[in-house]
Every structure is written in C-alpha cells, then in structure tokens.
Design a protein around this motif. Structure first.
Motif, PDB file in Angstrom:
ATOM      1  N   TRP A 131     -49.924  34.299  95.804  1.00  0.00           N
ATOM      2  CA  TRP A 131     -50.938  34.967  96.619  1.00  0.00           C
ATOM      3  C   TRP A 131     -51.902  33.909  97.148  1.00  0.00           C
ATOM      4  CZ3 TRP A 131     -52.332  40.565  96.386  1.00  0.00           C
ATOM      5  CH2 TRP A 131     -51.352  41.342  95.751  1.00  0.00           C
ATOM      6  N   ALA A 132     -52.509  34.194  98.296  1.00  0.00           N
ATOM      7  CA  ALA A 132     -53.541  33.315  98.849  1.00  0.00           C
ATOM      8  C   ALA A 132     -54.791  34.132  99.148  1.00  0.00           C
ATOM      9  CB  ALA A 132     -53.051  32.635 100.120  1.00  0.00           C
ATOM     10  N   THR A 133     -55.951  33.551  98.899  1.00  0.00           N
ATOM     11  CA  THR A 133     -57.208  34.166  99.308  1.00  0.00           C
ATOM     12  C   THR A 133     -57.852  33.292 100.377  1.00  0.00           C
ATOM     13  OG1 THR A 133     -58.519  33.026  97.607  1.00  0.00           O
ATOM     14  CG2 THR A 133     -57.586  35.185  97.033  1.00  0.00           C
ATOM     15  N   VAL A 134     -58.609  33.915 101.268  1.00  0.00           N
ATOM     16  CA  VAL A 134     -59.341  33.191 102.306  1.00  0.00           C
ATOM     17  C   VAL A 134     -60.748  33.769 102.397  1.00  0.00           C
ATOM     18  CG1 VAL A 134     -57.255  32.654 103.635  1.00  0.00           C
ATOM     19  CG2 VAL A 134     -58.542  34.735 104.160  1.00  0.00           C
ATOM     20  N   ALA A 141     -57.489  30.416 108.811  1.00  0.00           N
ATOM     21  CA  ALA A 141     -56.723  30.214 107.578  1.00  0.00           C
ATOM     22  C   ALA A 141     -55.802  31.402 107.318  1.00  0.00           C
ATOM     23  CB  ALA A 141     -57.677  30.007 106.398  1.00  0.00           C
ATOM     24  N   HIS A 142     -56.290  32.607 107.562  1.00  0.00           N
ATOM     25  CA  HIS A 142     -55.466  33.804 107.379  1.00  0.00           C
ATOM     26  C   HIS A 142     -54.215  33.728 108.250  1.00  0.00           C
ATOM     27  CE1 HIS A 142     -54.230  38.033 107.774  1.00  0.00           C
ATOM     28  NE2 HIS A 142     -54.826  38.230 106.615  1.00  0.00           N
ATOM     29  N   ALA A 143     -54.390  33.331 109.512  1.00  0.00           N
ATOM     30  CA  ALA A 143     -53.255  33.239 110.430  1.00  0.00           C
ATOM     31  C   ALA A 143     -52.283  32.140 110.019  1.00  0.00           C
ATOM     32  CB  ALA A 143     -53.761  32.993 111.850  1.00  0.00           C
ATOM     33  N   LEU A 144     -52.788  31.043 109.496  1.00  0.00           N
ATOM     34  CA  LEU A 144     -51.909  29.957 109.053  1.00  0.00           C
ATOM     35  C   LEU A 144     -51.022  30.407 107.896  1.00  0.00           C
ATOM     36  CD1 LEU A 144     -54.411  26.954 109.248  1.00  0.00           C
ATOM     37  CD2 LEU A 144     -52.327  27.227 110.605  1.00  0.00           C
ATOM     38  N   TRP A 145     -51.598  31.103 106.925  1.00  0.00           N
ATOM     39  CA  TRP A 145     -50.781  31.592 105.813  1.00  0.00           C
ATOM     40  C   TRP A 145     -49.744  32.602 106.289  1.00  0.00           C
ATOM     41  CZ3 TRP A 145     -50.286  29.000 101.700  1.00  0.00           C
ATOM     42  CH2 TRP A 145     -51.343  28.293 101.130  1.00  0.00           C
ATOM     43  N   LEU A 151     -46.396  33.874 104.535  1.00  0.00           N
ATOM     44  CA  LEU A 151     -46.822  34.704 103.421  1.00  0.00           C
ATOM     45  C   LEU A 151     -47.064  36.126 103.922  1.00  0.00           C
ATOM     46  CD1 LEU A 151     -47.306  33.833 100.446  1.00  0.00           C
ATOM     47  CD2 LEU A 151     -49.749  33.797 100.959  1.00  0.00           C
ATOM     48  N   PRO A 152     -46.564  37.139 103.227  1.00  0.00           N
ATOM     49  CA  PRO A 152     -46.784  38.519 103.670  1.00  0.00           C
ATOM     50  C   PRO A 152     -48.275  38.860 103.707  1.00  0.00           C
ATOM     51  CG  PRO A 152     -45.084  38.439 101.991  1.00  0.00           C
ATOM     52  CD  PRO A 152     -45.713  37.080 102.022  1.00  0.00           C
ATOM     53  N   GLU A 153     -48.650  39.678 104.691  1.00  0.00           N
ATOM     54  CA  GLU A 153     -50.053  40.073 104.849  1.00  0.00           C
ATOM     55  C   GLU A 153     -50.617  40.683 103.564  1.00  0.00           C
ATOM     56  OE1 GLU A 153     -53.125  40.493 107.896  1.00  0.00           O
ATOM     57  OE2 GLU A 153     -51.044  40.507 108.558  1.00  0.00           O
ATOM     58  N   ALA A 154     -49.790  41.389 102.812  1.00  0.00           N
ATOM     59  CA  ALA A 154     -50.262  42.062 101.599  1.00  0.00           C
ATOM     60  C   ALA A 154     -50.672  41.082 100.518  1.00  0.00           C
ATOM     61  CB  ALA A 154     -49.178  42.992 101.062  1.00  0.00           C
ATOM     62  N   ARG A 155     -50.213  39.828 100.605  1.00  0.00           N
ATOM     63  CA  ARG A 155     -50.562  38.829  99.591  1.00  0.00           C
ATOM     64  C   ARG A 155     -51.535  37.779 100.120  1.00  0.00           C
ATOM     65  NH1 ARG A 155     -46.062  36.023  97.938  1.00  0.00           N
ATOM     66  NH2 ARG A 155     -44.410  37.203  98.959  1.00  0.00           N
ATOM     67  N   ILE A 156     -52.258  38.134 101.190  1.00  0.00           N
ATOM     68  CA  ILE A 156     -53.349  37.295 101.699  1.00  0.00           C
ATOM     69  C   ILE A 156     -54.620  38.132 101.605  1.00  0.00           C
ATOM     70  CG2 ILE A 156     -54.201  35.874 103.596  1.00  0.00           C
ATOM     71  CD1 ILE A 156     -51.343  35.974 104.780  1.00  0.00           C
ATOM     72  N   VAL A 157     -55.547  37.711 100.767  1.00  0.00           N
ATOM     73  CA  VAL A 157     -56.724  38.517 100.451  1.00  0.00           C
ATOM     74  C   VAL A 157     -57.984  37.829 100.970  1.00  0.00           C
ATOM     75  CG1 VAL A 157     -58.049  39.618  98.605  1.00  0.00           C
ATOM     76  CG2 VAL A 157     -55.569  39.354  98.364  1.00  0.00           C
ATOM     77  N   GLY A 192     -52.140  44.222  91.160  1.00  0.00           N
ATOM     78  CA  GLY A 192     -53.090  44.445  92.244  1.00  0.00           C
ATOM     79  C   GLY A 192     -53.670  43.199  92.876  1.00  0.00           C
ATOM     80  N   GLY A 193     -53.259  42.017  92.429  1.00  0.00           N
ATOM     81  CA  GLY A 193     -53.751  40.795  93.034  1.00  0.00           C
ATOM     82  C   GLY A 193     -54.940  40.191  92.305  1.00  0.00           C
ATOM     83  N   PRO A 194     -55.411  39.026  92.778  1.00  0.00           N
ATOM     84  CA  PRO A 194     -56.481  38.303  92.082  1.00  0.00           C
ATOM     85  C   PRO A 194     -57.803  39.041  91.990  1.00  0.00           C
ATOM     86  CG  PRO A 194     -55.944  37.259  94.184  1.00  0.00           C
ATOM     87  CD  PRO A 194     -54.881  38.257  93.927  1.00  0.00           C
TER      88      PRO A 194
END
Length: 287
Positions: A131-134, A141-145, A151-157, A192-194
């Motif tokens: 998962w990645a957070t921004v 940064a969101h667009a780069l991930w 990385l799927p949108e659901a795992r970018i927080v 549920g993520g970080p």
C-alpha cells in the motif's frame, strides 16, 4: 542467508547501498549518534547529517547520496513493547537528492528495489500486498503510484499533515511524503489498510519530498511553513530492522537475526521463555 532462504539484516543493508550506488548515488558513512546540530541531542533521522545541504546553507559535494544512518528517537520509548514496530535505537537506510531528482525517480527507485526478485538483488516483496499513502493534496504523487507504478487506486491512501507531511520535529526542512506499507496478513490485525491497523500494515519506507522550511511548533502538525527551500530535494528513510523483520518472517523488530540472540540470552539468565504469553500482533501480547 539464514535457514529457509531468509535474508540477514546485513544483507538488507548491502542490497540497499548497492542498488543506489548503481543509480549514481555516493555512499556516505553513518554520522556519529551525537548530533552536530544545535536543535538536537542525537541524530533522529537519516537526513540530519545532510540538513545544511537540504536547506541550501552549504553546497553538497555530490548531487545524490545513500547511507545507513544510526538513529536514536527517545520519544519512541513510550511505544516499545506496545507495537511490533517501534524501537529507540534503529538504523535508517536512506537515499537523498540535493536538487537532482524528485518525486518520480524517488518512487521508481524505491519500488524497483522493493519488488525486484531476491535472486536479482532486490527484496522480493509481493507487489499485491503493498500500500502507498500520500499527502492529502499531493495529486502528483497519487498519479505516479497509479499511472506509472500501476498500484490500484484502492491501495493508495490520502492522509493528513500529522501522517504524511514530514519534518525532523524541529525547525528545518520539511515536505509532503509518501509512505510504503506491507500487508502482513490477518494474523497481525484488522483488514482495511494503514489507517485501520499499522501493525498489520507495516510501514517500511518513507519518501519525503523536501520542498519547504518549517518554523517553531509542537506536535506533528502544529507549526508554520516559512517558505520554499532553494531546491526541491528527496529524503527517504527505510527502516533497516523493519525490512529485516518482513524478509525474515518474524513478528517484530526484536526477533530479527541481530537482536533475537540478546532476547534468548536474557531469557536464559532469568529463567523465562520469550513470547510465552504473546501472539503475533501487539494487541495480543501480554503487557
């Protein structure tokens, strides 16, 4: 390597430095723990020795660097034993850019080392469990991930200033950050993520986009932004012990190959058994 093909802590360090040296980074030695900085007693982050370069006070001798810095964070003593991830002394693997590269290359370099197969010199983590957070408004940064890394949108927080805007806790360089987390599975906590469980979803790398200078303040989000830095810099920190724990399949930082022997010796001296009343997650462990 350890039995079962598990990666030693020393090997985690070696692979990190080799990866960034191959990408043109100068390998810098760890600075002494007592900080050469009037705002700190001890070095508390990998970027502390590079602070004058990040602020533009001194000209860096190289455009990009990598190091494994010894750190002490005294405030974290309150968390030791309550979580699976905190320690007061730790080593921080870091790569730095002094006005050379910025978000996209920092993200690419981190991702490549993280998921590259171990047989090819990487860490071989499963990309489907990362998962990645921004920072809240960091659309770049969101667009780069999403678009470059895939990385799927659901795992970018997206998270707020307290979680995803980093400084060293005192006046100096700061900026929005992007953190990488690894899902260790349901045995370690809630789904549920970080934002839900940071023991199950273990943060292992923080990519800081150093763009600003902060002033005096308290806490992680109560301080003014004084202005922009002379250049846009990169400061990342990957917890050496956290990555070792992931690659060795142990429950916490203290069970890695460099620390577990100390626990075993202490248990033998006191006639106790380590972990006798604990589960794999911090919430299940006896106080």
């Amino acid at each position: 390597m350890l039995p079962g093909g598990r990666v030693r802590t020393a090997e985690v360090k070696r692979r990190f430095l080799e990866h960034f040296a191959a990408a043109g980074h100068t390998v810098a030695a760890s600075a002494p723990l007592p900080a050469d900085d009037p705002t700190l007693l001890f070095v508390n982050a990998g970027m502390v020795p590079f602070k004058p370069y990040l602020l533009g006070q001194r000209t860096p001798p190289y455009p990009r660097a990598a190091s494994v810095q010894k750190c002490i964070r005294t405030l974290d003593i309150d968390e030791v034993g309550k979580t699976t991830r905190h320690g007061t002394f730790f080593q921080m693997n870091g790569n730095f850019s002094f006005g050379d590269y910025f978000k996209e290359e920092a993200i690419r370099l981190a991702w490549d080392l993280t998921v590259k197969p171990q047989a090819e010199g990487g860490y071989g983590l499963d990309p489907d469990r990362i998962w990645a957070t921004v920072y809240l408004d960091d659309d770049e940064a969101h667009a780069l991930w999403r678009d470059v890394i895939g990385l799927p949108e659901a795992r970018i927080v997206r998270r707020g200033k307290a979680d995803n805007f980093w400084s060293m806790g005192v006046p100096g360089p700061c900026g929005p950050c992007s953190e990488l987390y690894y899902d260790r599975g349901p045995a370690y906590g809630r789904e549920g993520g970080p934002e839900v469980d940071e023991d199950r979803y273990l943060e292992f790398w923080n990519l800081v986009f150093m763009q600003y200078e902060r002033g005096e303040g308290t806490g992680k989000d109560d301080y003014p932004i004084l202005g922009e830095l002379p250049s846009r810099n990169i400061d990342t920190g990957m917890g050496l012990e956290r990555m070792a724990a992931l690659l060795q399949g142990v429950d916490n930082l203290y069970e890695t190959d460099e620390t577990r022997p100390i626990l075993d010796a202490a248990a033998a001296l006191t006639g106790t058994r380590y972990g006798a009343r604990s589960g794999p997650s911090a919430a299940e462990s006896h106080p």
